[in-house]
Design a protein around this motif. Structure first.
Motif, PDB file in Angstrom:
ATOM      1  N   LEU A   1       0.809  -1.115   0.107  1.00  0.00           N
ATOM      2  CA  LEU A   1      -0.150   0.006   0.154  1.00  0.00           C
ATOM      3  C   LEU A   1       0.885   1.345   0.099  1.00  0.00           C
ATOM      4  N   GLN A   2       1.883   1.125   0.730  1.00  0.00           N
ATOM      5  CA  GLN A   2       2.995   2.249   0.711  1.00  0.00           C
ATOM      6  C   GLN A   2       3.689   2.467  -0.650  1.00  0.00           C
ATOM      7  N   ARG A   3       3.854   1.429  -1.382  1.00  0.00           N
ATOM      8  CA  ARG A   3       4.209   1.677  -2.458  1.00  0.00           C
ATOM      9  C   ARG A   3       3.141   2.100  -3.767  1.00  0.00           C
ATOM     10  N   ILE A   4       2.154   1.740  -3.622  1.00  0.00           N
ATOM     11  CA  ILE A   4       0.880   2.331  -4.497  1.00  0.00           C
ATOM     12  C   ILE A   4       0.889   3.795  -4.261  1.00  0.00           C
ATOM     13  N   PHE A   5       0.786   4.251  -2.721  1.00  0.00           N
ATOM     14  CA  PHE A   5       0.890   5.859  -2.553  1.00  0.00           C
ATOM     15  C   PHE A   5       2.174   6.625  -2.993  1.00  0.00           C
ATOM     16  N   GLY A   6       3.131   5.885  -3.024  1.00  0.00           N
ATOM     17  CA  GLY A   6       4.423   6.367  -3.407  1.00  0.00           C
ATOM     18  C   GLY A   6       4.496   6.575  -4.819  1.00  0.00           C
ATOM     19  N   ASN A   7       3.837   5.859  -5.557  1.00  0.00           N
ATOM     20  CA  ASN A   7       3.780   5.917  -7.050  1.00  0.00           C
ATOM     21  C   ASN A   7       2.505   5.401  -7.709  1.00  0.00           C
ATOM     22  N   PRO A   8       1.524   6.479  -7.641  1.00  0.00           N
ATOM     23  CA  PRO A   8       0.014   6.183  -8.091  1.00  0.00           C
ATOM     24  C   PRO A   8      -0.181   5.655  -9.402  1.00  0.00           C
ATOM     25  N   GLU A   9       0.973   5.551 -10.347  1.00  0.00           N
ATOM     26  CA  GLU A   9       0.635   5.146 -11.581  1.00  0.00           C
ATOM     27  C   GLU A   9       0.707   3.701 -11.480  1.00  0.00           C
ATOM     28  N   MET A  10       0.943   2.798 -10.288  1.00  0.00           N
ATOM     29  CA  MET A  10       0.864   1.580 -10.102  1.00  0.00           C
ATOM     30  C   MET A  10      -0.638   1.226 -10.088  1.00  0.00           C
ATOM     31  N   LEU A  11      -1.466   2.127  -9.584  1.00  0.00           N
ATOM     32  CA  LEU A  11      -2.995   1.993  -9.302  1.00  0.00           C
ATOM     33  C   LEU A  11      -3.516   2.115 -10.784  1.00  0.00           C
ATOM     34  N   LEU A  12      -3.282   3.371 -11.339  1.00  0.00           N
ATOM     35  CA  LEU A  12      -4.149   4.237 -12.269  1.00  0.00           C
ATOM     36  C   LEU A  12      -3.450   3.965 -13.736  1.00  0.00           C
ATOM     37  N   GLY A  13      -2.092   3.886 -13.672  1.00  0.00           N
ATOM     38  CA  GLY A  13      -1.512   3.778 -15.269  1.00  0.00           C
ATOM     39  C   GLY A  13      -1.821   2.407 -15.917  1.00  0.00           C
ATOM     40  N   VAL A  14      -2.249   1.319 -15.326  1.00  0.00           N
ATOM     41  CA  VAL A  14      -2.282   0.281 -15.821  1.00  0.00           C
ATOM     42  C   VAL A  14      -3.917  -0.364 -15.959  1.00  0.00           C
ATOM     43  N   THR A  15      -4.761   0.587 -15.606  1.00  0.00           N
ATOM     44  CA  THR A  15      -6.278   0.206 -15.611  1.00  0.00           C
ATOM     45  C   THR A  15      -7.020   1.127 -16.417  1.00  0.00           C
ATOM     46  N   ARG A  16      -6.378   1.831 -17.412  1.00  0.00           N
ATOM     47  CA  ARG A  16      -7.164   2.484 -18.548  1.00  0.00           C
ATOM     48  C   ARG A  16      -7.179   1.858 -19.692  1.00  0.00           C
ATOM     49  N   ASP A  17      -8.503   1.761 -20.166  1.00  0.00           N
ATOM     50  CA  ASP A  17      -8.684   1.068 -21.501  1.00  0.00           C
ATOM     51  C   ASP A  17      -8.231   2.145 -22.660  1.00  0.00           C
ATOM     52  N   GLU A  18      -7.829   1.767 -23.604  1.00  0.00           N
ATOM     53  CA  GLU A  18      -7.455   2.466 -24.981  1.00  0.00           C
ATOM     54  C   GLU A  18      -8.886   3.007 -25.415  1.00  0.00           C
ATOM     55  N   HIS A  19      -8.848   4.443 -25.749  1.00  0.00           N
ATOM     56  CA  HIS A  19     -10.151   4.804 -26.088  1.00  0.00           C
ATOM     57  C   HIS A  19      -9.714   5.821 -27.243  1.00  0.00           C
ATOM     58  N   GLN A  20     -10.831   6.053 -28.172  1.00  0.00           N
ATOM     59  CA  GLN A  20     -10.634   7.264 -29.102  1.00  0.00           C
ATOM     60  C   GLN A  20     -10.341   8.575 -28.473  1.00  0.00           C
ATOM     61  N   SER A  21     -10.937   8.452 -27.188  1.00  0.00           N
ATOM     62  CA  SER A  21     -11.138  10.111 -26.583  1.00  0.00           C
ATOM     63  C   SER A  21      -9.657  10.341 -26.315  1.00  0.00           C
ATOM     64  N   ILE A  22      -8.817   9.554 -26.213  1.00  0.00           N
ATOM     65  CA  ILE A  22      -7.226   9.878 -25.710  1.00  0.00           C
ATOM     66  C   ILE A  22      -6.804  10.501 -26.766  1.00  0.00           C
ATOM     67  N   SER A  23      -6.682   9.891 -28.166  1.00  0.00           N
ATOM     68  CA  SER A  23      -6.339  10.727 -29.353  1.00  0.00           C
ATOM     69  C   SER A  23      -6.614  12.246 -29.318  1.00  0.00           C
ATOM     70  N   GLN A  24      -8.298  12.264 -29.406  1.00  0.00           N
ATOM     71  CA  GLN A  24      -9.205  13.459 -29.371  1.00  0.00           C
ATOM     72  C   GLN A  24      -8.673  14.495 -28.274  1.00  0.00           C
ATOM     73  N   LEU A  25      -8.370  13.859 -27.065  1.00  0.00           N
ATOM     74  CA  LEU A  25      -7.792  14.933 -26.073  1.00  0.00           C
ATOM     75  C   LEU A  25      -6.658  15.477 -26.326  1.00  0.00           C
TER      76      LEU A  25
ATOM     77  N   PRO B   1     -10.126  20.886 -34.722  1.00  0.00           N
ATOM     78  CA  PRO B   1      -9.755  19.408 -35.674  1.00  0.00           C
ATOM     79  C   PRO B   1      -9.946  18.340 -35.131  1.00  0.00           C
ATOM     80  N   THR B   2      -9.970  17.256 -35.914  1.00  0.00           N
ATOM     81  CA  THR B   2      -9.893  16.009 -35.552  1.00  0.00           C
ATOM     82  C   THR B   2      -8.370  15.348 -35.456  1.00  0.00           C
ATOM     83  N   PRO B   3      -8.233  14.449 -35.064  1.00  0.00           N
ATOM     84  CA  PRO B   3      -6.736  13.827 -35.062  1.00  0.00           C
ATOM     85  C   PRO B   3      -6.162  13.927 -36.290  1.00  0.00           C
ATOM     86  N   ASN B   4      -6.976  13.533 -37.422  1.00  0.00           N
ATOM     87  CA  ASN B   4      -6.532  13.215 -38.773  1.00  0.00           C
ATOM     88  C   ASN B   4      -6.405  14.744 -39.423  1.00  0.00           C
TER      89      ASN B   4
END
Length: 381
Positions: A252-276, A362-365
């Protein structure tokens, strides 16, 4: 606090107690997040209020920048910039991102039917942890950003007031041997411009929608998905509850020290990423163009200052950017700059102002084909 009937750990020592804590008062979690943000922003040191002399100086610089930005853009420009301490900026940033983080917390509570641990008690514990973990992640993100942020543009989410962290500007000017008033004026031009752009209804609505879609792309993954964390996949992995408690506390300490362990691996790829990314690319390039028009008239040594700021942008930490999906690489920035330059070459800056028309983003294209973007805008509805 959750009822025992709703608590899958009520009969298990240690786990039942933790689950009850995680079901506690939400406001207490966010107060803890605020304290963590302030602690990180100040490094635990005493922080003085903004000097009245600095406040007056920023007020004068703000008025100069406001007039030039209004002249260059034709947009409605915010009246004043407000100087704040690092902890003050961290608190405001945390309040700004809280609605998104609350939505993320609810998202991470939802079980994933496809997960092999959908009915695992330990997976249930991780789900119950999400309000606390997300709040603390947000607090650390805001505090981390506050140590280097110049203003609101470093968050890239609209804030109600235009805040300037004068201490960070002074540190940057000293590090690069630049005149602090020149840096302050550069920041004032950028912040006035970005605030005016994000205040445009079409831009604001589009950004809000993409951020919500981005947050909705997160999901709660399997416990073993946390990078190299060695969490037990079931309660049977540890015969001794004290051993399980010690192991869990460590991780738990490691999760708080590096929150990407919690959030960086749980995001589904979506078209909104390229649009954002496309939206942030274009807005950043547009703001840079405004600064490039107004800055040389007002700032001596504008070229050296711009180069120092560019290096800062490319080497800065991406703690918040990874969470919010707005990290711009050098290549992404180049695409935005090329789009703006291509539009100006074909249609002048009057053509660039069409970004603020309905459907004008503009769109990504189209980001890599400014001529295609202009052609689309000229098509009959």
């Amino acid at each position: 606090m959750a009822d025992d009937d709703d608590n899958p750990f009520s009969g298990i020592p240690f786990l039942g107690d933790i689950a009850s804590i995680f079901g506690g008062n939400e406001e207490q979690l966010w107060e803890g997040a605020r304290q963590a943000a302030n602690q990180l922003a100040t490094g635990g040191k005493l922080e003085h209020n903004v000097d009245p002399v600095e406040r007056h100086r920023l007020s004068e610089i703000s008025r100069v920048a406001e007039l030039h930005v209004a002249h260059v853009t034709g947009l409605q420009v915010a009246p004043q910039l407000e100087p704040v301490t690092r902890s003050g900026w961290a608190t405001s940033a945390l309040e700004t991102i809280r609605p998104l983080m609350d939505r993320l917390s609810e998202r991470l509570k939802q079980p994933d039917p496809a997960s092999s641990t959908a009915h695992d008690p330990f997976a249930g514990l991780l789900a119950m942890m999400s309000p606390m973990t997300v709040a603390m992640t947000a607090g650390m993100m805001a505090g981390h950003l506050a140590t280097s942020a110049f203003g609101n543009s470093d968050l890239m989410i609209p804030m109600p007031r235009v805040l300037i962290v004068t201490a960070n500007i002074a540190d940057f000017a000293n590090e690069w041997s630049l005149d602090v008033d020149d840096v302050m004026l550069w920041v004032a031009i950028r912040e006035h411009t970005m605030h005016a752009v994000l205040a445009e209804p079409g831009i604001r609505e589009h950004l809000d929608r993409l951020l919500v879609e981005h947050v909705d792309g997160f999901r709660r993954g399997d416990p073993m998905d946390f990078g190299d964390l060695e969490l037990p996949t079931s309660l049977g992995d540890a015969s001794d509850p004290q051993q399980l408690q010690a192991q869990f506390g460590e991780q738990l300490q490691r999760i708080f020290g590096n929150p990407e362990m919690l959030l960086g691996v749980t995001r589904d790829e979506h078209q909104s990423i390229s649009q954002l990314e496309t939206l942030i690319c274009v807005l950043t390039a547009y703001v840079d163009d405004v600064v490039a028009q107004a800055g040389p008239r007002l700032i001596g040594g504008f070229g050296a200052l711009s180069e120092a700021v560019r290096r800062r942008a490319l080497t800065g930490a991406d703690y918040a950017d990874r969470l919010l999906g707005v990290r711009l690489t050098a290549e992404a920035r180049d695409r935005g700059d090329s789009f703006v330059a291509g539009v100006i070459e074909r249609a002048g800056r009057e053509g660039l102002a069409r970004l603020f028309e309905p459907g004008g983003l503009p769109t990504p294209n189209e980001l890599v084909a400014p001529g295609l973007w202009l052609a689309r805008l000229d098509l009959p509805l």
